[in-house]
Structure formats: structure tokens, C-alpha cells
Design a protein around this motif. Structure first.
Motif, PDB file in Angstrom:
ATOM      1  N   CYS A  30       9.919  15.797  -2.127  1.00  9.46           N
ATOM      2  CA  CYS A  30      10.013  16.671  -0.962  1.00  9.46           C
ATOM      3  C   CYS A  30       8.670  16.835  -0.258  1.00  9.46           C
ATOM      4  O   CYS A  30       8.544  17.629   0.655  1.00  9.46           O
ATOM      5  CB  CYS A  30      10.536  18.053  -1.374  1.00  9.46           C
ATOM      6  SG  CYS A  30      12.208  18.024  -2.031  1.00  9.46           S
ATOM      7  N   ASP A  33       3.958  11.487  -1.075  1.00  7.96           N
ATOM      8  CA  ASP A  33       3.730  10.641  -2.247  1.00  7.96           C
ATOM      9  C   ASP A  33       2.293  10.122  -2.181  1.00  7.96           C
ATOM     10  O   ASP A  33       1.953   9.312  -1.317  1.00  7.96           O
ATOM     11  CB  ASP A  33       4.719   9.481  -2.240  1.00  7.96           C
ATOM     12  CG  ASP A  33       4.578   8.586  -3.470  1.00  7.96           C
ATOM     13  OD1 ASP A  33       3.656   8.829  -4.275  1.00  7.96           O
ATOM     14  OD2 ASP A  33       5.379   7.645  -3.611  1.00  7.96           O
ATOM     15  N   ARG A  38       3.746   7.696   1.559  1.00 14.01           N
ATOM     16  CA  ARG A  38       4.969   7.990   2.307  1.00 14.01           C
ATOM     17  C   ARG A  38       5.267   9.489   2.274  1.00 14.01           C
ATOM     18  O   ARG A  38       5.110  10.132   1.250  1.00 14.01           O
ATOM     19  CB  ARG A  38       6.136   7.217   1.714  1.00 14.01           C
ATOM     20  CG  ARG A  38       7.444   7.379   2.479  1.00 14.01           C
ATOM     21  CD  ARG A  38       8.528   6.513   1.865  1.00 14.01           C
ATOM     22  NE  ARG A  38       9.797   6.712   2.550  1.00 14.01           N
ATOM     23  CZ  ARG A  38      10.937   6.108   2.203  1.00 14.01           C
ATOM     24  NH1 ARG A  38      10.932   5.265   1.178  1.00 14.01           N
ATOM     25  NH2 ARG A  38      12.053   6.345   2.865  1.00 14.01           N
ATOM     26  N   SER A  39       5.698  10.017   3.405  1.00 13.58           N
ATOM     27  CA  SER A  39       6.011  11.451   3.496  1.00 13.58           C
ATOM     28  C   SER A  39       7.508  11.676   3.325  1.00 13.58           C
ATOM     29  O   SER A  39       8.337  10.972   3.922  1.00 13.58           O
ATOM     30  CB  SER A  39       5.566  12.004   4.854  1.00 13.58           C
ATOM     31  OG  SER A  39       5.987  13.348   4.990  1.00 13.58           O
ATOM     32  N   TYR A  40       7.825  12.676   2.523  1.00 14.82           N
ATOM     33  CA  TYR A  40       9.211  13.082   2.313  1.00 14.82           C
ATOM     34  C   TYR A  40       9.432  14.519   2.781  1.00 14.82           C
ATOM     35  O   TYR A  40      10.363  15.185   2.349  1.00 14.82           O
ATOM     36  CB  TYR A  40       9.589  12.956   0.838  1.00 14.82           C
ATOM     37  CG  TYR A  40       9.618  11.534   0.329  1.00 14.82           C
ATOM     38  CD1 TYR A  40      10.781  10.786   0.356  1.00 14.82           C
ATOM     39  CD2 TYR A  40       8.460  10.930  -0.160  1.00 14.82           C
ATOM     40  CE1 TYR A  40      10.801   9.476  -0.104  1.00 14.82           C
ATOM     41  CE2 TYR A  40       8.462   9.627  -0.611  1.00 14.82           C
ATOM     42  CZ  TYR A  40       9.644   8.903  -0.583  1.00 14.82           C
ATOM     43  OH  TYR A  40       9.658   7.601  -1.028  1.00 14.82           O
ATOM     44  N   ARG A  43      12.801  16.148   3.867  1.00 19.31           N
ATOM     45  CA  ARG A  43      13.820  16.590   2.918  1.00 19.31           C
ATOM     46  C   ARG A  43      13.815  18.102   2.740  1.00 19.31           C
ATOM     47  O   ARG A  43      14.831  18.678   2.348  1.00 19.31           O
ATOM     48  CB  ARG A  43      13.607  15.907   1.566  1.00 19.31           C
ATOM     49  CG  ARG A  43      13.864  14.412   1.613  1.00 19.31           C
ATOM     50  CD  ARG A  43      13.640  13.768   0.264  1.00 19.31           C
ATOM     51  NE  ARG A  43      13.931  12.343   0.303  1.00 19.31           N
ATOM     52  CZ  ARG A  43      13.743  11.510  -0.713  1.00 19.31           C
ATOM     53  NH1 ARG A  43      13.240  11.980  -1.852  1.00 19.31           N
ATOM     54  NH2 ARG A  43      14.036  10.235  -0.597  1.00 19.31           N
ATOM     55  N   ALA A 150      19.076  11.939  -0.943  1.00 18.36           N
ATOM     56  CA  ALA A 150      17.778  11.429  -1.381  1.00 18.36           C
ATOM     57  C   ALA A 150      17.924  10.094  -2.099  1.00 18.36           C
ATOM     58  O   ALA A 150      17.133   9.162  -1.864  1.00 18.36           O
ATOM     59  CB  ALA A 150      17.091  12.449  -2.287  1.00 18.36           C
ATOM     60  N   GLU A 153      18.593   7.422   0.422  1.00 18.59           N
ATOM     61  CA  GLU A 153      17.373   7.067   1.141  1.00 18.59           C
ATOM     62  C   GLU A 153      16.448   6.216   0.274  1.00 18.59           C
ATOM     63  O   GLU A 153      15.799   5.286   0.761  1.00 18.59           O
ATOM     64  CB  GLU A 153      16.650   8.336   1.587  1.00 18.59           C
ATOM     65  CG  GLU A 153      15.415   8.082   2.423  1.00 18.59           C
ATOM     66  CD  GLU A 153      14.746   9.375   2.873  1.00 18.59           C
ATOM     67  OE1 GLU A 153      14.628   9.585   4.083  1.00 18.59           O
ATOM     68  OE2 GLU A 153      14.355  10.163   1.988  1.00 18.59           O
ATOM     69  N   ASP A 154      16.378   6.538  -1.024  1.00 12.80           N
ATOM     70  CA  ASP A 154      15.488   5.807  -1.937  1.00 12.80           C
ATOM     71  C   ASP A 154      16.104   4.510  -2.441  1.00 12.80           C
ATOM     72  O   ASP A 154      15.412   3.693  -3.064  1.00 12.80           O
ATOM     73  CB  ASP A 154      15.142   6.683  -3.145  1.00 12.80           C
ATOM     74  CG  ASP A 154      14.224   7.841  -2.767  1.00 12.80           C
ATOM     75  OD1 ASP A 154      13.604   7.772  -1.695  1.00 12.80           O
ATOM     76  OD2 ASP A 154      14.157   8.814  -3.540  1.00 12.80           O
TER      77      ASP A 154
END
Length: 318
Positions: A30, A33, A38-40, A43, A150, A153-154
Motif C-alpha cells: 500500500c 516499494d 514502484r508506488s502502490y 491502493r 491487488a 494487479e500483481d
């Protein structure tokens, strides 16, 4: 040892609960990373939108929430009476907003049924009515949808959340306020916001944004009614302005194990509820630091043990 949910949630004792659910794969789910860059962050919006959407379906009122990078908090009011007052059609409409209705119920809505079919339909509707004020069902449907999105998406499968959400029973107004303030100050204490009004994905910011648009209460949140004698029968028994002062007051206190704080002044609500400021600050800081399932006075905790038929319970005593 795992404690049965029925031993943690008892509407005979209190309708107010503080819930916490954590990600199992750490902060990048959330947040940011740090390995891939990478931005999450998006979420967190998923979680906030899902909380407010389910609040319009379930008979569980959202008092406060905070969506953090690897977990979220909820303070809820379980409204069993509201669920009991719903008509059968209203129950079907609420349940059907999130679930596919079986053919029997579809026929129940638009054509005559046999006596046996009516009994079966009403039994099913009663099950749904009970689920509409079930904290476990609310948390299940909230977590399932976020995990599904999630993982999609992953491009992976597996657990997104830790096994079970944690819950704490809030036995009186002081415990309720402590949990709400703790929720709304989470981003500030973590150093990701400087003031409550800049604390993204929290109920306090949602309420403040609504005030700017001349809305007394944003959709999906439990309203502040001012007192138990207010003309509005359902809501939090405090004034919103007093609550905002309390958030500001506690947020100005420095916390030894947290970086964030804001400047200091005394709110009216501490005087109205006869709180000692230092004692109340300790309580707000203790909400999650200590493992406990019940929060209240000595007498309230004794009553809880009596109802649960237990010699001891994990608790913070006010």
C-alpha cells in the motif's frame, strides 16, 4: 491461543469496536516499494472507497478509520437495531448490492410463491439480516475485494492480509474517543502528515473536507450528534468541533516512540468528560502498544468477564 470471535465481540456488552487488519507482504503493498521504486499508494484509495461503500450496505456505522501503508484501522458501531428494522425487501436490496441473488429470492420479489417457498425465502432473508450487522462479514468482504484487486494487479495469488483481523471492544465513551483519536492521528504520529487536515485516507480529513463543502457528515461516516439528548437519535454523542479540538490537543503531545506531533492547547471535551490530560494521552498511546481485547473501567471490565463467564480478559483499564 486464538480466541473465538464470539468471545471478542459481544453486543450485550458494547456495540463499539476498534479493528485492525495488516498486510502480510509488508509496506510496498500500500506504499512505496523501496526495492523496485514502484508506488502502490493508489491502493490506499481502494481501501478507503471500499470502507465507505460497505458502510452504506451494512448496518455497521463507521466512526473513524485510517488507511496506512501496510495496515488499516476502523472504529465501528454495530447497529443491530437498524438491521432489525429493515423490511425484507430492504434486506434483499442491501444484500443484492454486493451479491448475486438466488432465483428463489428473485421470484420472491416479483411473483407469488408457495407457502414452502415463502418460508425458505424468509429464512434466507433472516440469515442475510444477521450478516448485515456482523463485524466478521464486513471485514471479510472488505479484505477479500482489496486482496482480489491487488493480486490481479500483481499477477499473483496467495494471502494479501494476515490471518484474522484484530478487534478491541470499547466499553465507554472514553475508550471510544481514545480509539477514534488514535485512528485519526496515525499518519501524523508516523510522520507522513503534519496536521490532521493533511492526513490522507483518514476519517478526520474526510470530515474536514465535507465541512469545507458545507456538509455536516460525509456519506458513509457515523455523524456527530452532540449529546444523547440530541434530536438526532443515532450518532456519536459528541460535538464535532469538540472532537476536532481533542484531536488537535492530543496530537500536540510529544510521544516518545513516535516522531510526529503538532503544537499544544487544551480542548473543551477534556473538561466536559472530566479527563486528566496526561491520563488520556497515555490511553490514546496505549490503544495498540499493548495487546488487549477490551477497554473500559474496572466495573465495566468486571461486567464483561461476568457476561463472558471468564476469570480474566486481556484489557486496558481506564
Amino acid at each position: 491461543m486464538t480466541i473465538a470471535r464470539s468471545q471478542q465481540v459481544s453486543l450485550d456488552i458494547t456495540p463499539y469496536y476498534h479493528c485492525i487488519s495488516r498486510c502480510v507482504r509488508r509496506s510496498f503493498l500500500c506504499g512505496q516499494d523501496r526495492y523496485s521504486g514502484r508506488s502502490y499508494e493508489h491502493r490506499r484509495q481502494w481501501v478507503e472507497d471500499r470502507i465507505l461503500a460497505l458502510a452504506r450496505i451494512y448496518c455497521i456505522d463507521i466512526c473513524a478509520y485510517a488507511v496506512m501503508h501496510n495496515h488499516y484501522h476502523l472504529v465501528v458501531h454495530i447497529n443491530q437495531a437498524k438491521a432489525g428494522q429493515l423490511s425484507n425487501v430492504e434486506v434483499i436490496e442491501r444484500w443484492g448490492a454486493e451479491h448475486q441473488l438466488p432465483p428463489l429470492i428473485q421470484r420472491y420479489l416479483c411473483q407469488p410463491l408457495t407457502a414452502a417457498e415463502v418460508r425458505r425465502s424468509e429464512a434466507l432473508i433472516q440469515i442475510w439480516r444477521q450478516r448485515l450487522y456482523s463485524l466478521s462479514w464486513l471485514m471479510k468482504e472488505l479484505n477479500y475485494e482489496i486482496a482480489r484487486e491487488a493480486n490481479l494487479e500483481d499477477g499473483c495469488t496467495g494471502h494479501f492480509w494476515e490471518g484474522r483481523f484484530k478487534s478491541q471492544a470499547l466499553l465507554d465513551e472514553r475508550a471510544l474517543l481514545a480509539a477514534m483519536v488514535y485512528n485519526d492521528l496515525n499518519p501524523l504520529r508516523s510522520g507522513i502528515a503534519s496536521t490532521p487536515e493533511t492526513s490522507e485516507y483518514t476519517s478526520v480529513k474526510k470530515r474536514l473536507d465535507a465541512l469545507k463543502q458545507n456538509q455536516p457528515t460525509p456519506p458513509g461516516l457515523f455523524p456527530f450528534t452532540g449529546s444523547r439528548t440530541s434530536h438526532q437519535t443515532e450518532g456519536l454523542p459528541f460535538r464535532l468541533m469538540d472532537y476536532l479540538e481533542l484531536v488537535d490537543r492530543v496530537g500536540r503531545q510529544k510521544n516518545d516512540d513516535k516522531n510526529g506531533h503538532i503544537a499544544n492547547h487544551y480542548p473543551k471535551i477534556l473538561t466536559r468528560l472530566a479527563f486528566d490530560p496526561d491520563e488520556y494521552l497515555y490511553l490514546c498511546q496505549s490503544i495498540e502498544r499493548y495487546r488487549c481485547l477490551w477497554i473500559g473501567t474496572s466495573e465495566q471490565l468486571k461486567q464483561a468477564k461476568k457476561v463472558l463467564n471468564k476469570q480474566r480478559i486481556s484489557a486496558i483499564r481506564l
